[in-house]
Design a protein around this motif. Structure first.
Motif, PDB file in Angstrom:
ATOM      1  N   ILE A  47       6.756  -3.925   9.799  1.00 16.17           N
ATOM      2  CA  ILE A  47       6.303  -4.393  11.105  1.00 16.17           C
ATOM      3  C   ILE A  47       6.582  -5.891  11.189  1.00 16.17           C
ATOM      4  O   ILE A  47       6.117  -6.658  10.338  1.00 16.17           O
ATOM      5  N   SER A  48       7.361  -6.305  12.167  1.00 14.51           N
ATOM      6  CA  SER A  48       7.902  -7.669  12.177  1.00 14.51           C
ATOM      7  C   SER A  48       6.817  -8.738  12.169  1.00 14.51           C
ATOM      8  O   SER A  48       6.985  -9.794  11.547  1.00 14.51           O
ATOM      9  N   SER A  49       5.707  -8.490  12.840  1.00 14.46           N
ATOM     10  CA  SER A  49       4.647  -9.501  12.917  1.00 14.46           C
ATOM     11  C   SER A  49       3.626  -9.366  11.797  1.00 14.46           C
ATOM     12  O   SER A  49       2.673 -10.143  11.736  1.00 14.46           O
ATOM     13  N   MET A  50       3.832  -8.386  10.894  1.00 13.93           N
ATOM     14  CA  MET A  50       2.900  -8.182   9.787  1.00 13.93           C
ATOM     15  C   MET A  50       3.688  -7.983   8.489  1.00 13.93           C
ATOM     16  O   MET A  50       3.847  -6.858   8.011  1.00 13.93           O
ATOM     17  N   PRO A  51       4.207  -9.049   7.903  1.00 12.91           N
ATOM     18  CA  PRO A  51       5.018  -8.919   6.691  1.00 12.91           C
ATOM     19  C   PRO A  51       4.283  -8.150   5.604  1.00 12.91           C
ATOM     20  O   PRO A  51       3.112  -8.404   5.322  1.00 12.91           O
ATOM     21  N   GLY A  52       5.000  -7.182   5.018  1.00 15.55           N
ATOM     22  CA  GLY A  52       4.403  -6.397   3.948  1.00 15.55           C
ATOM     23  C   GLY A  52       3.663  -5.165   4.417  1.00 15.55           C
ATOM     24  O   GLY A  52       3.168  -4.392   3.589  1.00 15.55           O
ATOM     25  N   VAL A  53       3.581  -4.963   5.732  1.00  8.65           N
ATOM     26  CA  VAL A  53       2.936  -3.774   6.290  1.00  8.65           C
ATOM     27  C   VAL A  53       4.014  -2.947   6.988  1.00  8.65           C
ATOM     28  O   VAL A  53       4.868  -3.493   7.690  1.00  8.65           O
ATOM     29  N   PHE A  54       3.954  -1.617   6.817  1.00 13.14           N
ATOM     30  CA  PHE A  54       5.052  -0.755   7.242  1.00 13.14           C
ATOM     31  C   PHE A  54       4.566   0.411   8.097  1.00 13.14           C
ATOM     32  O   PHE A  54       3.405   0.824   8.022  1.00 13.14           O
ATOM     33  N   HIS A  55       5.491   0.931   8.905  1.00 11.75           N
ATOM     34  CA  HIS A  55       5.351   2.254   9.480  1.00 11.75           C
ATOM     35  C   HIS A  55       5.908   3.252   8.470  1.00 11.75           C
ATOM     36  O   HIS A  55       7.014   3.057   7.945  1.00 11.75           O
ATOM     37  N   PHE A  56       5.170   4.330   8.219  1.00  8.54           N
ATOM     38  CA  PHE A  56       5.634   5.376   7.312  1.00  8.54           C
ATOM     39  C   PHE A  56       5.747   6.693   8.056  1.00  8.54           C
ATOM     40  O   PHE A  56       4.879   7.037   8.863  1.00  8.54           O
ATOM     41  N   SER A  57       6.803   7.441   7.780  1.00  9.26           N
ATOM     42  CA  SER A  57       6.841   8.834   8.206  1.00  9.26           C
ATOM     43  C   SER A  57       6.165   9.662   7.119  1.00  9.26           C
ATOM     44  O   SER A  57       5.932   9.192   5.996  1.00  9.26           O
ATOM     45  N   LEU A  58       5.856  10.897   7.436  1.00 10.61           N
ATOM     46  CA  LEU A  58       5.100  11.722   6.501  1.00 10.61           C
ATOM     47  C   LEU A  58       5.827  11.901   5.171  1.00 10.61           C
ATOM     48  O   LEU A  58       5.197  11.964   4.110  1.00 10.61           O
ATOM     49  N   ASP A  59       7.157  11.932   5.200  1.00  7.62           N
ATOM     50  CA  ASP A  59       7.900  12.179   3.970  1.00  7.62           C
ATOM     51  C   ASP A  59       8.040  10.939   3.088  1.00  7.62           C
ATOM     52  O   ASP A  59       8.437  11.050   1.932  1.00  7.62           O
ATOM     53  N   THR A  60       7.724   9.751   3.610  1.00  3.80           N
ATOM     54  CA  THR A  60       7.775   8.538   2.782  1.00  3.80           C
ATOM     55  C   THR A  60       6.373   8.066   2.390  1.00  3.80           C
ATOM     56  O   THR A  60       6.228   7.041   1.715  1.00  3.80           O
ATOM     57  N   LEU A  61       5.370   8.800   2.806  1.00  3.30           N
ATOM     58  CA  LEU A  61       3.987   8.374   2.601  1.00  3.30           C
ATOM     59  C   LEU A  61       3.558   8.446   1.151  1.00  3.30           C
ATOM     60  O   LEU A  61       2.739   7.640   0.691  1.00  3.30           O
ATOM     61  N   GLU A  62       4.124   9.378   0.389  1.00  6.71           N
ATOM     62  CA  GLU A  62       3.649   9.601  -0.980  1.00  6.71           C
ATOM     63  C   GLU A  62       3.792   8.359  -1.855  1.00  6.71           C
ATOM     64  O   GLU A  62       2.899   8.039  -2.651  1.00  6.71           O
ATOM     65  N   GLU A  63       4.904   7.657  -1.706  1.00  7.65           N
ATOM     66  CA  GLU A  63       5.113   6.432  -2.511  1.00  7.65           C
ATOM     67  C   GLU A  63       4.020   5.409  -2.243  1.00  7.65           C
ATOM     68  O   GLU A  63       3.490   4.779  -3.172  1.00  7.65           O
ATOM     69  N   GLU A  64       3.670   5.234  -0.973  1.00  5.05           N
ATOM     70  CA  GLU A  64       2.610   4.290  -0.614  1.00  5.05           C
ATOM     71  C   GLU A  64       1.266   4.747  -1.165  1.00  5.05           C
ATOM     72  O   GLU A  64       0.493   3.940  -1.706  1.00  5.05           O
ATOM     73  N   LEU A  65       0.970   6.010  -1.050  1.00  2.01           N
ATOM     74  CA  LEU A  65      -0.297   6.536  -1.557  1.00  2.01           C
ATOM     75  C   LEU A  65      -0.401   6.373  -3.064  1.00  2.01           C
ATOM     76  O   LEU A  65      -1.471   6.032  -3.590  1.00  2.01           O
ATOM     77  N   LYS A  66       0.691   6.628  -3.762  1.00  2.00           N
ATOM     78  CA  LYS A  66       0.702   6.496  -5.219  1.00  2.00           C
ATOM     79  C   LYS A  66       0.351   5.076  -5.630  1.00  2.00           C
ATOM     80  O   LYS A  66      -0.460   4.850  -6.544  1.00  2.00           O
ATOM     81  N   GLU A  67       0.920   4.104  -4.930  1.00  2.00           N
ATOM     82  CA  GLU A  67       0.621   2.708  -5.244  1.00  2.00           C
ATOM     83  C   GLU A  67      -0.844   2.387  -4.969  1.00  2.00           C
ATOM     84  O   GLU A  67      -1.510   1.722  -5.774  1.00  2.00           O
ATOM     85  N   ILE A  68      -1.349   2.849  -3.843  1.00  2.00           N
ATOM     86  CA  ILE A  68      -2.742   2.594  -3.479  1.00  2.00           C
ATOM     87  C   ILE A  68      -3.696   3.173  -4.523  1.00  2.00           C
ATOM     88  O   ILE A  68      -4.630   2.511  -4.986  1.00  2.00           O
ATOM     89  N   VAL A  69      -3.448   4.415  -4.938  1.00  2.00           N
ATOM     90  CA  VAL A  69      -4.316   5.076  -5.910  1.00  2.00           C
ATOM     91  C   VAL A  69      -4.221   4.389  -7.267  1.00  2.00           C
ATOM     92  O   VAL A  69      -5.244   4.167  -7.941  1.00  2.00           O
ATOM     93  N   GLU A  70      -3.013   4.030  -7.695  1.00  2.00           N
ATOM     94  CA  GLU A  70      -2.847   3.373  -8.999  1.00  2.00           C
ATOM     95  C   GLU A  70      -3.528   2.008  -9.037  1.00  2.00           C
ATOM     96  O   GLU A  70      -3.947   1.554 -10.109  1.00  2.00           O
TER      97      GLU A  70
END
Length: 334
Positions: A47-70
């Protein structure tokens, strides 16, 4: 007694003593990480106005969730960007809507990760308001009235559909009068009496939401939200809003934004005994990120101090886009 017998600096002279007497401590358990979900495939767009924050589609969500949980973060707050919008935000309460689908994906991958569902219609309506709108033209311009009672039914349907999809906590952010009562009644009647409500009790009509409007594609198409969100000048009104939510069955209260409203956080902490949430919003995040990218500030020190201030003011829980960063920094410190 006073100086020279009393010397306050005795308790500041080294890191070990400062640690022993520290009154407020941040832990990873304090944080909720917001996530923006969108339709499509292979999407991870910053997101251009929020560096480091992203839009995720359902198929790319797992990578983000894995990081959050770890990192040890125990909860996420979901915002959805639908493929289609209409005047009543029907995709918000669609059983197969984007938030509902994302919730099911998260629960299938990480059943113990708490899903907090933002319950509002602004991302799903074509006019960008948080409820149903009666529109009319005057002087060549479109005007509209947000219909309070008619909106409650749609918001309740949204909350029930989110709970049915597996959301652990319902977080209504719409600021309609009576929204907690309506949603609590709807959840109970649908068999979800165990699902708590994290109410956006004190939500100001704030300029700090600007980057979020881009992230959620939720800017109002006409007018503003000042008829239902609070005037930033008011504080006694915050007590009235929070008291209504307590009486209507809220399980947690929230103040949004946090940084410019520390006094309101403290006021609610002193007035009510429910868990209190501070939302460190997009504008607060983006200002720090922008200054850090210019080398003007020490990002880690600023963020730590800012979040400590929110907790010191009385917040038990902090929703923040810095959750992952802060979790890393806390891990490094330990």
């Amino acid at each position: 007694m006073a100086f020279p017998i009393v010397r306050h600096r005795r308790l500041r002279q080294n890191a070990a003593i400062r640690g022993l007497v520290r009154e407020t401590v941040l832990t990873v358990d304090d944080f909720i990480q917001p996530i923006f979900i969108t339709y499509g495939s292979g999407i991870k767009n910053e997101i251009s106005s929020m560096p480091g924050v992203f839009h995720f589609s359902l198929d790319t969500l797992e990578e983000e969730l894995k990081e959050i949980v770890e990192l040890g973060i125990s909860a996420v707050l979901l915002f959805g960007i639908p493929s289609e919008k209409d005047s009543v935000g029907s995709s918000g309460f669609d059983e197969n809507g984007i938030v509902q689908e994302a919730t099911r994906v998260i629960k299938s991958l990480y059943p113990d990760l708490l899903v907090v569902a933002d319950t509002c219609l602004c991302e799903f309506t074509d006019h960008g308001h948080c409820g149903m709108v009666h529109t009319f033209e005057r002087d060549g311009h479109v005007h509209g009235d947000v219909l309070n009672d008619e909106s409650l039914e749609l918001l309740t349907r949204t909350a029930v559909s989110q709970a049915r999809a597996g959301a652990d906590i319902i977080a209504p952010s719409n600021m309609m009068d009576g929204f907690v009562y309506a949603i609590r009644k709807g959840l109970d009647e649908a068999g979800f009496s165990h699902v708590p409500i994290m109410s956006y009790s004190v939500k100001y009509a704030s300029a700090f939401y600007g980057p979020f409007r881009e992230a959620a594609d939720s800017a109002p198409q006409f007018g503003d939200r000042k008829t239902y969100q609070m005037d930033p000048a008011n504080v006694l009104e915050a007590i009235r809003e929070a008291e209504s939510d307590v009486q209507e069955g809220a399980d947690m209260l929230m103040v949004k934004p946090a940084l410019a409203f520390m006094d309101v956080i403290r006021l609610l902490r002193d007035q009510f005994d429910l868990p209190l949430v501070a939302y460190n919003v997009s504008g607060e995040y983006s200002m720090v990120k922008a200054a850090a990218q210019q080398g003007w500030i020490n990002e880690r020190a600023i963020v730590t101090e800012m979040l400590l201030g929110m907790k010191r003011a009385g917040a038990d829980i902090i929703i923040t886009y810095f959750a992952k960063d802060m979790a890393r920094w806390l891990r490094e410190r330990n």
